[in-house]
Design a protein around this motif. Structure first.
Motif, PDB file in Angstrom:
ATOM      1  N   ALA A  85       0.832  -1.205   0.000  1.00  0.00           N
ATOM      2  CA  ALA A  85       0.000   0.000   0.000  1.00  0.00           C
ATOM      3  C   ALA A  85       0.869   1.258   0.000  1.00  0.00           C
ATOM      4  CB  ALA A  85      -0.938  -0.008   1.198  1.00  0.00           C
ATOM      5  N   ALA A  86       1.948   1.256   0.752  1.00  0.00           N
ATOM      6  CA  ALA A  86       2.846   2.410   0.782  1.00  0.00           C
ATOM      7  C   ALA A  86       3.546   2.596  -0.564  1.00  0.00           C
ATOM      8  CB  ALA A  86       3.868   2.262   1.905  1.00  0.00           C
ATOM      9  N   LEU A  87       3.942   1.503  -1.199  1.00  0.00           N
ATOM     10  CA  LEU A  87       4.557   1.589  -2.525  1.00  0.00           C
ATOM     11  C   LEU A  87       3.565   2.142  -3.550  1.00  0.00           C
ATOM     12  CD1 LEU A  87       6.634  -1.699  -2.559  1.00  0.00           C
ATOM     13  CD2 LEU A  87       7.548   0.615  -2.868  1.00  0.00           C
ATOM     14  N   ILE A  88       2.332   1.685  -3.491  1.00  0.00           N
ATOM     15  CA  ILE A  88       1.302   2.199  -4.408  1.00  0.00           C
ATOM     16  C   ILE A  88       1.078   3.678  -4.150  1.00  0.00           C
ATOM     17  CG2 ILE A  88      -1.160   2.063  -4.975  1.00  0.00           C
ATOM     18  CD1 ILE A  88      -0.873  -1.021  -4.459  1.00  0.00           C
ATOM     19  N   ASP A  89       1.016   4.081  -2.881  1.00  0.00           N
ATOM     20  CA  ASP A  89       0.841   5.486  -2.540  1.00  0.00           C
ATOM     21  C   ASP A  89       1.981   6.319  -3.107  1.00  0.00           C
ATOM     22  OD1 ASP A  89      -0.277   7.798  -1.214  1.00  0.00           O
ATOM     23  OD2 ASP A  89       1.262   7.546   0.323  1.00  0.00           O
ATOM     24  N   ALA A  90       3.206   5.852  -2.964  1.00  0.00           N
ATOM     25  CA  ALA A  90       4.359   6.583  -3.490  1.00  0.00           C
ATOM     26  C   ALA A  90       4.327   6.646  -5.015  1.00  0.00           C
ATOM     27  CB  ALA A  90       5.660   5.944  -3.002  1.00  0.00           C
ATOM     28  N   LEU A  91       3.992   5.524  -5.671  1.00  0.00           N
ATOM     29  CA  LEU A  91       3.942   5.508  -7.132  1.00  0.00           C
ATOM     30  C   LEU A  91       2.850   6.422  -7.675  1.00  0.00           C
ATOM     31  CD1 LEU A  91       4.575   1.736  -7.901  1.00  0.00           C
ATOM     32  CD2 LEU A  91       6.076   3.670  -8.441  1.00  0.00           C
ATOM     33  N   MET A  92       1.797   6.646  -6.910  1.00  0.00           N
ATOM     34  CA  MET A  92       0.728   7.547  -7.342  1.00  0.00           C
ATOM     35  C   MET A  92       1.202   9.000  -7.399  1.00  0.00           C
ATOM     36  SD  MET A  92      -1.950   6.025  -8.338  1.00  0.00           S
ATOM     37  CE  MET A  92      -3.111   7.381  -8.360  1.00  0.00           C
ATOM     38  N   GLN A  93       2.362   9.278  -6.865  1.00  0.00           N
ATOM     39  CA  GLN A  93       2.921  10.630  -6.893  1.00  0.00           C
ATOM     40  C   GLN A  93       3.981  10.774  -7.978  1.00  0.00           C
ATOM     41  OE1 GLN A  93       3.991  11.822  -2.808  1.00  0.00           O
ATOM     42  NE2 GLN A  93       2.840  10.006  -2.179  1.00  0.00           N
ATOM     43  N   THR A  94       4.083   9.775  -8.838  1.00  0.00           N
ATOM     44  CA  THR A  94       5.088   9.780  -9.902  1.00  0.00           C
ATOM     45  C   THR A  94       4.401   9.720 -11.264  1.00  0.00           C
ATOM     46  OG1 THR A  94       5.299   7.372 -10.029  1.00  0.00           O
ATOM     47  CG2 THR A  94       6.672   8.503  -8.384  1.00  0.00           C
ATOM     48  N   ASP A  95       5.213   9.588 -12.315  1.00  0.00           N
ATOM     49  CA  ASP A  95       4.679   9.454 -13.670  1.00  0.00           C
ATOM     50  C   ASP A  95       3.937   8.136 -13.874  1.00  0.00           C
ATOM     51  OD1 ASP A  95       5.863  11.867 -14.211  1.00  0.00           O
ATOM     52  OD2 ASP A  95       7.629  11.003 -15.176  1.00  0.00           O
ATOM     53  N   ALA A  96       4.107   7.195 -12.979  1.00  0.00           N
ATOM     54  CA  ALA A  96       3.444   5.890 -13.092  1.00  0.00           C
ATOM     55  C   ALA A  96       2.013   5.925 -12.560  1.00  0.00           C
ATOM     56  CB  ALA A  96       4.243   4.836 -12.330  1.00  0.00           C
ATOM     57  N   ALA A  97       1.531   7.082 -12.127  1.00  0.00           N
ATOM     58  CA  ALA A  97       0.214   7.182 -11.486  1.00  0.00           C
ATOM     59  C   ALA A  97      -0.917   6.653 -12.370  1.00  0.00           C
ATOM     60  CB  ALA A  97      -0.064   8.623 -11.067  1.00  0.00           C
ATOM     61  N   ALA A  98      -0.920   7.002 -13.638  1.00  0.00           N
ATOM     62  CA  ALA A  98      -1.998   6.557 -14.532  1.00  0.00           C
ATOM     63  C   ALA A  98      -2.013   5.039 -14.661  1.00  0.00           C
ATOM     64  CB  ALA A  98      -1.860   7.213 -15.897  1.00  0.00           C
ATOM     65  N   ASP A  99      -0.833   4.437 -14.774  1.00  0.00           N
ATOM     66  CA  ASP A  99      -0.727   2.980 -14.885  1.00  0.00           C
ATOM     67  C   ASP A  99      -1.197   2.301 -13.597  1.00  0.00           C
ATOM     68  OD1 ASP A  99      -0.067   0.581 -16.223  1.00  0.00           O
ATOM     69  OD2 ASP A  99       1.915   0.549 -15.267  1.00  0.00           O
ATOM     70  N   VAL A 100      -0.786   2.824 -12.453  1.00  0.00           N
ATOM     71  CA  VAL A 100      -1.199   2.262 -11.159  1.00  0.00           C
ATOM     72  C   VAL A 100      -2.701   2.406 -10.984  1.00  0.00           C
ATOM     73  CG1 VAL A 100      -0.978   2.507  -8.651  1.00  0.00           C
ATOM     74  CG2 VAL A 100       1.053   2.654 -10.096  1.00  0.00           C
ATOM     75  N   GLN A 101      -3.230   3.557 -11.368  1.00  0.00           N
ATOM     76  CA  GLN A 101      -4.680   3.801 -11.270  1.00  0.00           C
ATOM     77  C   GLN A 101      -5.446   2.775 -12.104  1.00  0.00           C
ATOM     78  OE1 GLN A 101      -6.144   6.447  -9.544  1.00  0.00           O
ATOM     79  NE2 GLN A 101      -8.195   5.889 -10.127  1.00  0.00           N
ATOM     80  N   ALA A 102      -5.009   2.566 -13.335  1.00  0.00           N
ATOM     81  CA  ALA A 102      -5.720   1.668 -14.247  1.00  0.00           C
ATOM     82  C   ALA A 102      -5.564   0.199 -13.884  1.00  0.00           C
ATOM     83  CB  ALA A 102      -5.231   1.895 -15.679  1.00  0.00           C
ATOM     84  N   ARG A 103      -4.390  -0.201 -13.406  1.00  0.00           N
ATOM     85  CA  ARG A 103      -4.121  -1.625 -13.208  1.00  0.00           C
ATOM     86  C   ARG A 103      -4.276  -2.105 -11.777  1.00  0.00           C
ATOM     87  NH1 ARG A 103       1.342  -2.825 -16.042  1.00  0.00           N
ATOM     88  NH2 ARG A 103       0.760  -4.940 -15.481  1.00  0.00           N
ATOM     89  N   VAL A 104      -4.346  -1.179 -10.822  1.00  0.00           N
ATOM     90  CA  VAL A 104      -4.480  -1.588  -9.417  1.00  0.00           C
ATOM     91  C   VAL A 104      -5.722  -0.984  -8.776  1.00  0.00           C
ATOM     92  CG1 VAL A 104      -3.402  -1.577  -7.134  1.00  0.00           C
ATOM     93  CG2 VAL A 104      -1.988  -1.870  -9.161  1.00  0.00           C
ATOM     94  N   LEU A 105      -5.815   0.334  -8.772  1.00  0.00           N
ATOM     95  CA  LEU A 105      -6.872   0.993  -8.004  1.00  0.00           C
ATOM     96  C   LEU A 105      -8.271   0.795  -8.589  1.00  0.00           C
ATOM     97  CD1 LEU A 105      -4.992   4.246  -6.995  1.00  0.00           C
ATOM     98  CD2 LEU A 105      -5.257   2.124  -5.713  1.00  0.00           C
ATOM     99  N   ARG A 106      -8.427   0.946  -9.896  1.00  0.00           N
ATOM    100  CA  ARG A 106      -9.762   0.752 -10.482  1.00  0.00           C
ATOM    101  C   ARG A 106     -10.268  -0.676 -10.311  1.00  0.00           C
ATOM    102  NH1 ARG A 106      -8.214   4.126 -15.283  1.00  0.00           N
ATOM    103  NH2 ARG A 106      -8.747   6.221 -14.640  1.00  0.00           N
ATOM    104  N   PRO A 107      -9.432  -1.694 -10.597  1.00  0.00           N
ATOM    105  CA  PRO A 107      -9.915  -3.063 -10.364  1.00  0.00           C
ATOM    106  C   PRO A 107     -10.254  -3.335  -8.892  1.00  0.00           C
ATOM    107  CG  PRO A 107      -7.993  -3.104 -11.790  1.00  0.00           C
ATOM    108  CD  PRO A 107      -8.131  -1.706 -11.282  1.00  0.00           C
TER     109      PRO A 107
END
Length: 138
Positions: A85-107
């Motif tokens: 969860a902390a890694l996802i939170d950190a990645l959401m503050q980077t350029d990878a946010a859209a990918d994390v949103q689409a592949r982790v958070l939305r599902p």
């Protein structure tokens, strides 16, 4: 963060592994288990009262590339879930946010919504309808 805290650990792990990212990071606060006081309000608006304690695991980390800081507080004693969860939170503050949103958070959000709808439908099946017959008297 609320979504990650509420999601089952196996679902977070499944989507995290499917994301296939393992960024380098340093711990600012390693995962640690503790307790928090849960407070409630009667009817949602009454005076606050202490309902009881709940076990939580928290951690904080900093990504090596970019230095984004991720935090996590999750229910229970699952240190791996807190780290993910902390890694996802950190990645959401980077350029990878859209990918994390689409592949982790939305599902994850979809799974939680489906589970909530299933519980609601199950509860609705037991609903009893009461009615009053008008007797014609005033």
């Amino acid at each position: 963060m609320g979504l990650l805290a509420k999601a089952p650990a196996e679902a977070v792990a499944r989507y995290w592994s499917a994301l296939d990212r393992a960024p380098a990071f340093e711990w600012l606060r390693r995962p640690e288990v503790g307790g928090v006081m849960v407070r409630g309000r009667m009817g949602g608006t009454g005076a606050a009262f202490n309902m009881g304690e709940m076990t939580v695991t928290r951690c904080t980390l900093k990504l090596g590339a970019g230095g984004a800081v991720g935090h996590a507080y999750v229910q229970g004693r699952d240190k791996a879930k807190a780290e993910q969860a902390a890694l996802i939170d950190a990645l959401m503050q980077t350029d990878a946010a859209a990918d994390v949103q689409a592949r982790v958070l939305r599902p994850l959000a979809g799974e939680l919504t489906a589970a909530r709808d299933t519980r609601a439908a199950k509860a609705a099946a037991t609903k009893v309808e009461f009615f009053t017959m008008v007797r014609g008297e005033d």
